[in-house]
Design a protein around this motif. Sequence first.
Motif, mmCIF file in Angstrom:
data_model
loop_
_atom_site.group_PDB
_atom_site.id
_atom_site.type_symbol
_atom_site.label_atom_id
_atom_site.label_comp_id
_atom_site.label_asym_id
_atom_site.label_seq_id
_atom_site.Cartn_x
_atom_site.Cartn_y
_atom_site.Cartn_z
ATOM 1 N N ASN A 123 39.647 31.414 28.929
ATOM 2 C CA ASN A 123 39.533 32.882 28.957
ATOM 3 C C ASN A 123 40.609 33.492 29.849
ATOM 4 N N ARG A 134 43.721 33.591 27.785
ATOM 5 C CA ARG A 134 43.629 34.627 26.749
ATOM 6 C C ARG A 134 43.908 36.036 27.285
ATOM 7 N N THR A 135 43.716 36.237 28.587
ATOM 8 C CA THR A 135 44.040 37.568 29.122
ATOM 9 C C THR A 135 45.537 37.852 29.008
ATOM 10 N N ARG A 175 44.170 48.168 21.977
ATOM 11 C CA ARG A 175 43.123 47.434 22.700
ATOM 12 C C ARG A 175 43.672 46.132 23.269
ATOM 13 N N ALA A 176 44.471 45.435 22.465
ATOM 14 C CA ALA A 176 45.054 44.183 22.943
ATOM 15 C C ALA A 176 46.066 44.449 24.060
ATOM 16 N N LYS A 180 38.512 43.742 35.864
ATOM 17 C CA LYS A 180 37.773 44.392 36.955
ATOM 18 C C LYS A 180 38.474 45.656 37.439
ATOM 19 N N GLN A 240 35.811 44.866 32.270
ATOM 20 C CA GLN A 240 34.954 43.694 32.450
ATOM 21 C C GLN A 240 35.732 42.453 32.862
ATOM 22 N N VAL A 241 36.943 42.318 32.359
ATOM 23 C CA VAL A 241 37.692 41.087 32.616
ATOM 24 C C VAL A 241 38.656 41.270 33.789
ATOM 25 N N MET A 288 45.223 44.900 28.050
ATOM 26 C CA MET A 288 45.133 43.778 28.989
ATOM 27 C C MET A 288 46.505 43.421 29.551
ATOM 28 N N LEU A 335 37.507 45.961 15.357
ATOM 29 C CA LEU A 335 37.128 46.914 16.403
ATOM 30 C C LEU A 335 35.623 46.818 16.616
ATOM 31 N N PHE A 336 35.171 47.209 17.829
ATOM 32 C CA PHE A 336 33.745 47.151 18.126
ATOM 33 C C PHE A 336 33.100 48.442 17.614
ATOM 34 N N LEU A 371 37.055 48.374 27.480
ATOM 35 C CA LEU A 371 36.036 47.346 27.765
ATOM 36 C C LEU A 371 36.601 46.130 28.503
ATOM 37 N N ALA A 372 37.642 45.524 27.933
ATOM 38 C CA ALA A 372 38.154 44.287 28.536
ATOM 39 C C ALA A 372 38.819 44.527 29.894
ATOM 40 N N MET A 384 45.657 39.444 20.781
ATOM 41 C CA MET A 384 45.620 39.090 19.362
ATOM 42 C C MET A 384 45.189 40.287 18.523
#
Lengths: 215, 243
Positions: free
Chosen positions: B76, B79-80, B152-153, B110, B107-108, B156, B91-92, B103-104, B84
Amino acid sequence: MDFNFDIIWGYLPLFLRGTLYTIGFSIASIVLGSILGLGIGFGRMLKNPLWRWPFDVYVNIFRGTPLYVQILIVHFGLVPLFYGSTNALISGVVALSLNSAAYAAEIFRAGIQSVDSGQREAALSLGMTRRQSMRFVVLPQAIKRMVPAFGNEFIVLVKDSSLLALVAAPEIMYWGNTMKGQYMRIWEPYLTAAVIYFILTYSLNKLLAYIERRM
Amino acid sequence: MEPIISVRHLRKSFGSHTVLGDVSIDINSREVVVVIGPSGSGKSTFLRCLNLLEQPQGGEIVIEGVNLMDKKTRINEVRTEVGMVFQQFNLFPHKKVIENIMLAPIQVRKWPEEQARHKALELLKKVGLAEKAEVYPASLSGGQAQRVAIARALAMEPKIMLFDEPTSALDPEMVGEVLAVMKDLAREGMTMVVVTHEMGFAREVGDRVLFMEQGAIVEEGPPEALFGNPQHVRTREFLSKVL
Protein backbone atom coordinates in the motif's frame (compact mmCIF):
# COMPACT_ATOMS: atom_id res chain seq x y z
CA MET A 1 -69.89 -18.83 16.11
CA ASP A 2 -70.13 -16.47 19.03
CA PHE A 3 -67.16 -14.20 19.37
CA ASN A 4 -66.51 -12.90 22.89
CA PHE A 5 -64.86 -9.48 22.81
CA ASP A 6 -65.02 -9.17 26.59
CA ILE A 7 -62.32 -11.74 27.21
CA ILE A 8 -60.10 -9.99 24.64
CA TRP A 9 -60.55 -6.69 26.46
CA GLY A 10 -59.64 -8.44 29.68
CA TYR A 11 -56.43 -9.80 28.18
CA LEU A 12 -55.51 -6.70 26.24
CA PRO A 13 -53.07 -5.27 28.82
CA LEU A 14 -51.22 -8.59 28.85
CA PHE A 15 -51.16 -8.71 25.07
CA LEU A 16 -49.75 -5.20 25.00
CA ARG A 17 -47.05 -6.14 27.48
CA GLY A 18 -46.38 -9.19 25.33
CA THR A 19 -46.10 -6.92 22.29
CA LEU A 20 -43.37 -4.93 24.01
CA TYR A 21 -41.51 -8.16 24.72
CA THR A 22 -41.93 -9.27 21.10
CA ILE A 23 -40.54 -5.94 19.91
CA GLY A 24 -37.74 -6.14 22.47
CA PHE A 25 -36.78 -9.68 21.46
CA SER A 26 -36.83 -8.72 17.79
CA ILE A 27 -34.74 -5.56 18.15
CA ALA A 28 -32.21 -7.16 20.50
CA SER A 29 -31.80 -10.12 18.15
CA ILE A 30 -31.49 -8.14 14.95
CA VAL A 31 -28.82 -5.95 16.59
CA LEU A 32 -26.85 -8.74 18.24
CA GLY A 33 -27.42 -11.02 15.27
CA SER A 34 -26.12 -8.39 12.87
CA ILE A 35 -22.96 -7.75 14.88
CA LEU A 36 -22.26 -11.47 15.14
CA GLY A 37 -23.33 -11.93 11.53
CA LEU A 38 -20.89 -9.30 10.29
CA GLY A 39 -18.00 -11.26 11.81
CA ILE A 40 -19.32 -14.55 10.44
CA GLY A 41 -19.93 -12.98 7.04
CA PHE A 42 -16.31 -11.84 6.86
CA GLY A 43 -15.24 -15.29 8.03
CA ARG A 44 -17.16 -16.80 5.12
CA MET A 45 -15.15 -14.62 2.73
CA LEU A 46 -11.75 -15.84 3.92
CA LYS A 47 -9.64 -17.29 1.12
CA ASN A 48 -8.16 -20.10 3.16
CA PRO A 49 -10.76 -22.91 3.29
CA LEU A 50 -9.43 -24.11 6.63
CA TRP A 51 -10.08 -20.76 8.32
CA ARG A 52 -13.39 -20.39 6.52
CA TRP A 53 -14.66 -23.80 7.54
CA PRO A 54 -16.01 -23.00 11.04
CA PHE A 55 -17.99 -20.06 9.67
CA ASP A 56 -19.47 -22.20 6.91
CA VAL A 57 -20.41 -24.81 9.50
CA TYR A 58 -22.09 -22.19 11.69
CA VAL A 59 -24.23 -20.86 8.88
CA ASN A 60 -25.15 -24.32 7.64
CA ILE A 61 -26.14 -25.57 11.08
CA PHE A 62 -28.31 -22.60 11.98
CA ARG A 63 -29.96 -22.43 8.60
CA GLY A 64 -30.29 -26.17 8.34
CA THR A 65 -32.09 -26.89 11.63
CA PRO A 66 -35.48 -25.62 12.83
CA LEU A 67 -35.52 -22.56 15.06
CA TYR A 68 -37.92 -24.55 17.25
CA VAL A 69 -35.18 -27.06 18.01
CA GLN A 70 -32.56 -24.33 18.47
CA ILE A 71 -34.73 -22.58 21.06
CA LEU A 72 -35.14 -25.81 23.06
CA ILE A 73 -31.41 -26.56 22.97
CA VAL A 74 -30.53 -23.02 24.03
CA HIS A 75 -33.16 -22.87 26.75
CA PHE A 76 -32.73 -26.27 28.33
CA GLY A 77 -29.10 -26.86 27.38
CA LEU A 78 -26.91 -23.84 26.76
CA VAL A 79 -28.38 -21.28 29.15
CA PRO A 80 -28.45 -23.59 32.21
CA LEU A 81 -24.90 -24.63 31.32
CA PHE A 82 -23.55 -21.08 31.37
CA TYR A 83 -26.11 -19.24 33.51
CA GLY A 84 -26.86 -21.87 36.11
CA SER A 85 -30.61 -21.98 35.65
CA THR A 86 -33.11 -21.51 32.86
CA ASN A 87 -34.16 -17.98 31.98
CA ALA A 88 -36.65 -17.40 29.20
CA LEU A 89 -35.54 -13.85 28.47
CA ILE A 90 -31.89 -14.79 28.04
CA SER A 91 -32.82 -17.91 26.06
CA GLY A 92 -35.05 -15.87 23.81
CA VAL A 93 -32.45 -13.27 22.95
CA VAL A 94 -29.63 -15.82 22.61
CA ALA A 95 -31.56 -18.26 20.42
CA LEU A 96 -32.98 -15.61 18.12
CA SER A 97 -29.63 -13.78 17.87
CA LEU A 98 -27.66 -16.93 17.05
CA ASN A 99 -30.24 -17.85 14.45
CA SER A 100 -30.46 -14.43 12.83
CA ALA A 101 -26.64 -14.14 12.82
CA ALA A 102 -26.54 -16.98 10.29
CA TYR A 103 -28.93 -15.16 7.99
CA ALA A 104 -27.29 -11.77 8.61
CA ALA A 105 -23.91 -13.29 7.70
CA GLU A 106 -25.28 -14.28 4.32
CA ILE A 107 -26.81 -10.83 3.81
CA PHE A 108 -23.46 -9.19 4.59
CA ARG A 109 -21.52 -11.56 2.39
CA ALA A 110 -23.87 -11.19 -0.55
CA GLY A 111 -23.98 -7.40 -0.11
CA ILE A 112 -20.21 -7.02 0.03
CA GLN A 113 -19.62 -9.37 -2.88
CA SER A 114 -22.19 -7.49 -4.95
CA VAL A 115 -20.00 -4.37 -4.97
CA ASP A 116 -18.01 -4.26 -8.20
CA SER A 117 -14.42 -5.41 -7.70
CA GLY A 118 -13.25 -2.27 -9.50
CA GLN A 119 -14.29 -0.25 -6.47
CA ARG A 120 -11.94 -2.16 -4.23
CA GLU A 121 -9.18 -2.03 -6.83
CA ALA A 122 -9.53 1.73 -7.19
CA ALA A 123 -9.29 2.17 -3.43
CA LEU A 124 -6.27 -0.12 -3.18
CA SER A 125 -4.56 1.58 -6.12
CA LEU A 126 -4.77 4.85 -4.19
CA GLY A 127 -2.71 3.31 -1.42
CA MET A 128 -5.53 2.41 0.93
CA THR A 129 -5.14 -0.66 3.08
CA ARG A 130 -7.62 -3.48 2.66
CA ARG A 131 -9.33 -2.34 5.85
CA GLN A 132 -9.63 1.25 4.62
CA SER A 133 -10.98 0.20 1.25
CA MET A 134 -13.59 -1.94 3.00
CA ARG A 135 -14.59 0.78 5.44
CA PHE A 136 -14.67 3.83 3.18
CA VAL A 137 -15.48 2.38 -0.22
CA VAL A 138 -17.01 -1.10 -0.23
CA LEU A 139 -19.11 -1.24 2.97
CA PRO A 140 -20.99 2.05 2.50
CA GLN A 141 -22.13 0.83 -0.91
CA ALA A 142 -22.84 -2.68 0.30
CA ILE A 143 -24.93 -1.57 3.28
CA LYS A 144 -27.23 0.36 1.01
CA ARG A 145 -27.94 -2.81 -0.92
CA MET A 146 -28.42 -4.82 2.27
CA VAL A 147 -31.27 -2.70 3.64
CA PRO A 148 -34.11 -4.56 1.90
CA ALA A 149 -32.72 -7.94 2.91
CA PHE A 150 -32.26 -6.83 6.50
CA GLY A 151 -35.77 -5.45 6.59
CA ASN A 152 -37.02 -8.81 5.44
CA GLU A 153 -34.95 -10.59 8.05
CA PHE A 154 -36.33 -8.29 10.74
CA ILE A 155 -39.91 -9.10 9.75
CA VAL A 156 -39.16 -12.81 9.80
CA LEU A 157 -37.65 -12.35 13.24
CA VAL A 158 -40.77 -10.63 14.58
CA LYS A 159 -42.88 -13.56 13.43
CA ASP A 160 -40.41 -16.24 14.50
CA SER A 161 -40.17 -14.77 18.00
CA SER A 162 -43.63 -16.29 18.54
CA LEU A 163 -41.84 -19.62 18.93
CA LEU A 164 -40.44 -18.33 22.21
CA ALA A 165 -43.85 -19.02 23.77
CA LEU A 166 -42.49 -22.54 23.85
CA VAL A 167 -40.17 -21.66 26.73
CA ALA A 168 -42.64 -19.31 28.43
CA ALA A 169 -41.02 -16.09 27.31
CA PRO A 170 -43.84 -13.61 27.98
CA GLU A 171 -44.35 -12.38 24.43
CA ILE A 172 -47.53 -12.13 22.37
CA MET A 173 -48.03 -15.81 21.64
CA TYR A 174 -47.39 -16.76 25.25
CA TRP A 175 -50.39 -14.68 26.33
CA GLY A 176 -52.39 -16.12 23.47
CA ASN A 177 -51.73 -19.63 24.77
CA THR A 178 -52.47 -18.57 28.33
CA MET A 179 -55.76 -17.04 27.29
CA LYS A 180 -56.70 -20.15 25.37
CA GLY A 181 -55.90 -22.26 28.40
CA GLN A 182 -57.98 -20.10 30.72
CA TYR A 183 -61.13 -19.81 28.57
CA MET A 184 -60.79 -22.90 26.43
CA ARG A 185 -61.46 -20.78 23.34
CA ILE A 186 -59.68 -20.86 20.02
CA TRP A 187 -60.71 -17.88 17.94
CA GLU A 188 -60.36 -15.02 20.37
CA PRO A 189 -56.78 -15.61 21.56
CA TYR A 190 -55.28 -16.70 18.27
CA LEU A 191 -56.97 -14.10 16.11
CA THR A 192 -55.93 -11.40 18.57
CA ALA A 193 -52.33 -12.59 18.38
CA ALA A 194 -52.50 -12.77 14.59
CA VAL A 195 -53.87 -9.24 14.33
CA ILE A 196 -51.13 -7.84 16.57
CA TYR A 197 -48.39 -9.61 14.56
CA PHE A 198 -49.92 -8.36 11.36
CA ILE A 199 -50.02 -4.77 12.61
CA LEU A 200 -46.35 -5.06 13.62
CA THR A 201 -45.12 -6.52 10.34
CA TYR A 202 -47.32 -4.30 8.21
CA SER A 203 -46.04 -1.12 9.90
CA LEU A 204 -42.49 -2.43 9.56
CA ASN A 205 -43.05 -3.00 5.88
CA LYS A 206 -44.27 0.56 5.45
CA LEU A 207 -41.34 1.92 7.46
CA LEU A 208 -38.86 -0.06 5.34
CA ALA A 209 -40.41 1.09 2.11
CA TYR A 210 -40.04 4.64 3.36
CA ILE A 211 -36.37 4.13 4.29
CA GLU A 212 -35.62 2.55 0.92
CA ARG A 213 -37.21 5.45 -0.90
CA ARG A 214 -35.16 7.90 1.11
CA MET A 215 -31.83 6.22 0.29
CA MET B 1 20.38 6.55 -15.00
CA GLU B 2 18.62 4.12 -12.64
CA PRO B 3 15.23 3.09 -14.11
CA ILE B 4 12.20 4.02 -12.00
CA ILE B 5 10.51 0.72 -12.90
CA SER B 6 12.47 -2.42 -13.52
CA VAL B 7 10.70 -5.65 -14.43
CA ARG B 8 12.59 -8.94 -14.70
CA HIS B 9 11.26 -12.29 -15.92
CA LEU B 10 7.70 -11.50 -14.90
CA ARG B 11 5.42 -14.53 -15.04
CA LYS B 12 1.68 -14.59 -14.46
CA SER B 13 -0.90 -17.28 -15.08
CA PHE B 14 -4.53 -17.79 -14.20
CA GLY B 15 -4.83 -21.48 -13.40
CA SER B 16 -3.17 -23.36 -16.22
CA HIS B 17 -3.51 -20.42 -18.61
CA THR B 18 -0.27 -18.45 -18.95
CA VAL B 19 -0.92 -14.74 -19.42
CA LEU B 20 2.60 -13.37 -19.10
CA GLY B 21 5.44 -15.60 -20.20
CA ASP B 22 8.68 -13.91 -19.30
CA VAL B 23 8.44 -10.13 -19.45
CA SER B 24 11.41 -7.90 -18.72
CA ILE B 25 11.61 -4.16 -19.21
CA ASP B 26 13.11 -1.02 -17.71
CA ILE B 27 11.19 2.23 -17.65
CA ASN B 28 12.93 5.51 -16.93
CA SER B 29 11.71 8.44 -14.92
CA ARG B 30 9.67 10.94 -17.00
CA GLU B 31 9.25 8.39 -19.75
CA VAL B 32 5.91 7.75 -21.45
CA VAL B 33 5.63 4.10 -22.41
CA VAL B 34 2.63 3.04 -24.49
CA VAL B 35 1.66 -0.63 -24.55
CA ILE B 36 -0.26 -1.84 -27.58
CA GLY B 37 -1.34 -5.26 -28.76
CA PRO B 38 -4.40 -7.39 -29.52
CA SER B 39 -6.89 -8.16 -26.76
CA GLY B 40 -5.78 -11.08 -24.66
CA SER B 41 -2.15 -10.25 -25.27
CA GLY B 42 -1.55 -9.72 -21.54
CA LYS B 43 -0.98 -5.97 -21.71
CA SER B 44 -3.57 -5.11 -19.07
CA THR B 45 -2.36 -7.90 -16.82
CA PHE B 46 1.18 -6.60 -17.22
CA LEU B 47 0.05 -3.15 -16.15
CA ARG B 48 -1.93 -4.50 -13.19
CA CYS B 49 1.14 -6.39 -12.01
CA LEU B 50 3.02 -3.10 -11.69
CA ASN B 51 0.96 -2.17 -8.61
CA LEU B 52 0.21 -5.76 -7.65
CA LEU B 53 -3.49 -5.67 -8.38
CA GLU B 54 -2.48 -8.96 -9.94
CA GLN B 55 -0.09 -11.14 -8.00
CA PRO B 56 2.57 -12.53 -10.35
CA GLN B 57 3.79 -16.11 -10.03
CA GLY B 58 7.39 -15.21 -10.55
CA GLY B 59 9.98 -12.66 -11.53
CA GLU B 60 10.88 -9.33 -10.06
CA ILE B 61 9.28 -5.89 -10.10
CA VAL B 62 11.41 -3.10 -8.66
CA ILE B 63 9.90 0.38 -8.36
CA GLU B 64 12.18 3.15 -7.10
CA GLY B 65 14.48 0.54 -5.67
CA VAL B 66 11.70 -1.30 -3.80
CA ASN B 67 11.16 -4.91 -4.79
CA LEU B 68 7.42 -5.50 -4.90
CA MET B 69 7.82 -9.25 -4.75
CA ASP B 70 9.63 -9.03 -1.43
CA LYS B 71 7.26 -10.29 1.26
CA LYS B 72 8.34 -7.45 3.57
CA THR B 73 7.35 -4.74 1.09
CA ARG B 74 4.25 -2.86 2.19
CA ILE B 75 2.44 -2.70 -1.10
CA ASN B 76 0.00 0.00 0.00
CA GLU B 77 2.95 2.33 0.53
CA VAL B 78 4.27 1.60 -2.95
CA ARG B 79 0.81 2.23 -4.37
CA THR B 80 0.73 5.76 -2.94
CA GLU B 81 3.47 6.55 -5.48
CA VAL B 82 1.84 4.68 -8.37
CA GLY B 83 -1.49 6.08 -9.53
CA MET B 84 -3.84 4.07 -11.68
CA VAL B 85 -6.64 4.96 -14.07
CA PHE B 86 -9.11 2.25 -15.04
CA GLN B 87 -11.08 1.54 -18.17
CA GLN B 88 -14.35 1.71 -16.22
CA PHE B 89 -13.29 4.81 -14.21
CA ASN B 90 -14.26 3.14 -10.91
CA LEU B 91 -15.28 6.38 -9.27
CA PHE B 92 -16.88 5.93 -5.85
CA PRO B 93 -20.59 6.42 -6.59
CA HIS B 94 -21.55 7.17 -2.98
CA LYS B 95 -19.20 10.14 -2.77
CA LYS B 96 -19.31 13.51 -4.47
CA VAL B 97 -16.68 14.27 -7.08
CA ILE B 98 -14.56 16.30 -4.67
CA GLU B 99 -14.89 13.63 -1.95
CA ASN B 100 -13.69 11.04 -4.44
CA ILE B 101 -10.52 13.06 -4.84
CA MET B 102 -10.06 13.98 -1.17
CA LEU B 103 -10.61 10.50 0.30
CA ALA B 104 -7.15 9.00 -0.20
CA PRO B 105 -5.12 12.11 0.67
CA ILE B 106 -7.05 12.40 3.94
CA GLN B 107 -7.10 8.71 4.88
CA VAL B 108 -3.76 7.60 3.49
CA ARG B 109 -1.58 10.72 3.47
CA LYS B 110 -3.28 12.03 6.64
CA TRP B 111 -3.62 15.48 5.16
CA PRO B 112 -5.88 17.94 6.97
CA GLU B 113 -9.21 18.32 5.20
CA GLU B 114 -8.50 21.89 4.07
CA GLN B 115 -5.29 20.89 2.34
CA ALA B 116 -7.01 17.96 0.62
CA ARG B 117 -9.89 20.19 -0.52
CA HIS B 118 -7.48 22.78 -1.85
CA LYS B 119 -5.55 20.15 -3.77
CA ALA B 120 -8.75 18.58 -5.11
CA LEU B 121 -10.08 21.90 -6.41
CA GLU B 122 -6.74 22.67 -8.02
CA LEU B 123 -6.80 19.31 -9.81
CA LEU B 124 -10.42 19.69 -10.87
CA LYS B 125 -9.47 23.01 -12.41
CA LYS B 126 -6.56 21.31 -14.15
CA VAL B 127 -8.85 18.72 -15.76
CA GLY B 128 -11.43 21.41 -16.51
CA LEU B 129 -14.15 20.26 -14.14
CA ALA B 130 -14.06 22.74 -11.25
CA GLU B 131 -17.81 23.28 -11.55
CA LYS B 132 -18.48 19.57 -10.96
CA ALA B 133 -16.95 19.41 -7.48
CA GLU B 134 -20.20 19.00 -5.59
CA VAL B 135 -22.04 16.59 -7.89
CA TYR B 136 -22.16 12.81 -7.68
CA PRO B 137 -20.33 10.73 -10.32
CA ALA B 138 -23.61 9.35 -11.71
CA SER B 139 -24.33 12.73 -13.29
CA LEU B 140 -21.02 12.88 -15.19
CA SER B 141 -20.45 11.88 -18.79
CA GLY B 142 -17.89 9.17 -19.44
CA GLY B 143 -15.24 11.66 -20.45
CA GLN B 144 -15.85 13.77 -17.36
CA ALA B 145 -15.81 10.71 -15.11
CA GLN B 146 -12.47 9.63 -16.50
CA ARG B 147 -10.98 13.08 -16.02
CA VAL B 148 -12.16 13.02 -12.40
CA ALA B 149 -10.57 9.58 -12.04
CA ILE B 150 -7.29 11.02 -13.31
CA ALA B 151 -7.57 13.90 -10.83
CA ARG B 152 -8.28 11.42 -8.05
CA ALA B 153 -5.12 9.49 -8.84
CA LEU B 154 -3.06 12.68 -9.12
CA ALA B 155 -4.24 13.87 -5.69
CA MET B 156 -1.84 11.39 -4.11
CA GLU B 157 0.98 13.13 -5.99
CA PRO B 158 2.26 9.88 -7.46
CA LYS B 159 5.57 9.58 -9.28
CA ILE B 160 4.17 7.10 -11.78
CA MET B 161 0.78 6.87 -13.48
CA LEU B 162 -0.63 3.67 -14.96
CA PHE B 163 -3.44 3.94 -17.51
CA ASP B 164 -5.44 0.80 -18.28
CA GLU B 165 -7.27 1.45 -21.56
CA PRO B 166 -8.52 4.81 -20.26
CA THR B 167 -10.52 5.67 -23.36
CA SER B 168 -11.87 2.25 -24.35
CA ALA B 169 -15.19 2.68 -22.52
CA LEU B 170 -15.80 6.18 -23.87
CA ASP B 171 -18.02 7.39 -26.66
CA PRO B 172 -15.78 8.54 -29.53
CA GLU B 173 -16.53 12.23 -29.04
CA MET B 174 -15.19 12.07 -25.48
CA VAL B 175 -11.88 10.38 -26.19
CA GLY B 176 -10.19 13.65 -27.08
CA GLU B 177 -10.83 15.43 -23.78
CA VAL B 178 -9.28 12.55 -21.82
CA LEU B 179 -6.28 12.23 -24.11
CA ALA B 180 -5.74 16.00 -23.81
CA VAL B 181 -5.41 15.69 -20.03
CA MET B 182 -3.00 12.81 -20.47
CA LYS B 183 -0.92 14.80 -22.94
CA ASP B 184 -0.65 17.66 -20.43
CA LEU B 185 0.51 15.20 -17.85
CA ALA B 186 3.14 13.78 -20.17
CA ARG B 187 4.36 17.27 -21.00
CA GLU B 188 4.81 17.97 -17.30
CA GLY B 189 7.17 15.04 -17.09
CA MET B 190 5.01 12.41 -15.41
CA THR B 191 6.26 8.86 -15.80
CA MET B 192 3.43 7.08 -17.56
CA VAL B 193 2.65 3.55 -18.65
CA VAL B 194 -0.37 3.56 -20.93
CA VAL B 195 -2.23 0.55 -22.28
CA THR B 196 -4.31 1.82 -25.16
CA HIS B 197 -5.74 1.27 -28.59
CA GLU B 198 -5.25 4.95 -29.45
CA MET B 199 -2.45 4.69 -32.00
CA GLY B 200 -2.51 8.44 -32.56
CA PHE B 201 -1.77 9.03 -28.90
CA ALA B 202 0.99 6.41 -28.92
CA ARG B 203 2.63 8.05 -31.90
CA GLU B 204 2.29 11.60 -30.65
CA VAL B 205 2.96 11.28 -26.91
CA GLY B 206 4.79 8.01 -26.45
CA ASP B 207 8.54 8.03 -25.93
CA ARG B 208 8.53 4.32 -26.45
CA VAL B 209 5.96 1.84 -27.70
CA LEU B 210 5.77 -1.80 -26.65
CA PHE B 211 3.95 -4.28 -28.83
CA MET B 212 2.74 -7.24 -26.79
CA GLU B 213 1.30 -10.51 -28.00
CA GLN B 214 0.63 -13.79 -26.22
CA GLY B 215 2.11 -12.63 -22.97
CA ALA B 216 5.39 -11.38 -24.36
CA ILE B 217 6.89 -8.11 -25.57
CA VAL B 218 7.34 -8.84 -29.25
CA GLU B 219 8.89 -5.55 -30.21
CA GLU B 220 9.67 -2.20 -28.67
CA GLY B 221 11.04 1.08 -29.85
CA PRO B 222 10.35 4.76 -30.36
CA PRO B 223 6.97 5.31 -32.07
CA GLU B 224 8.50 6.47 -35.38
CA ALA B 225 10.44 3.23 -35.66
CA LEU B 226 7.74 0.89 -34.43
CA PHE B 227 4.98 2.40 -36.52
CA GLY B 228 7.15 3.43 -39.49
CA ASN B 229 9.34 0.40 -39.82
CA PRO B 230 8.16 -2.54 -37.67
CA GLN B 231 10.77 -5.29 -37.57
CA HIS B 232 8.60 -8.19 -36.54
CA VAL B 233 6.05 -9.83 -38.83
CA ARG B 234 3.47 -10.01 -36.01
CA THR B 235 3.85 -6.30 -35.31
CA ARG B 236 3.29 -5.60 -38.99
CA GLU B 237 0.19 -7.81 -39.06
CA PHE B 238 -1.27 -6.10 -35.98
CA LEU B 239 -0.54 -2.61 -37.23
CA SER B 240 -2.02 -3.33 -40.64
CA LYS B 241 -5.27 -4.23 -38.88
CA VAL B 242 -5.50 -1.21 -36.58
CA LEU B 243 -4.01 1.62 -38.60
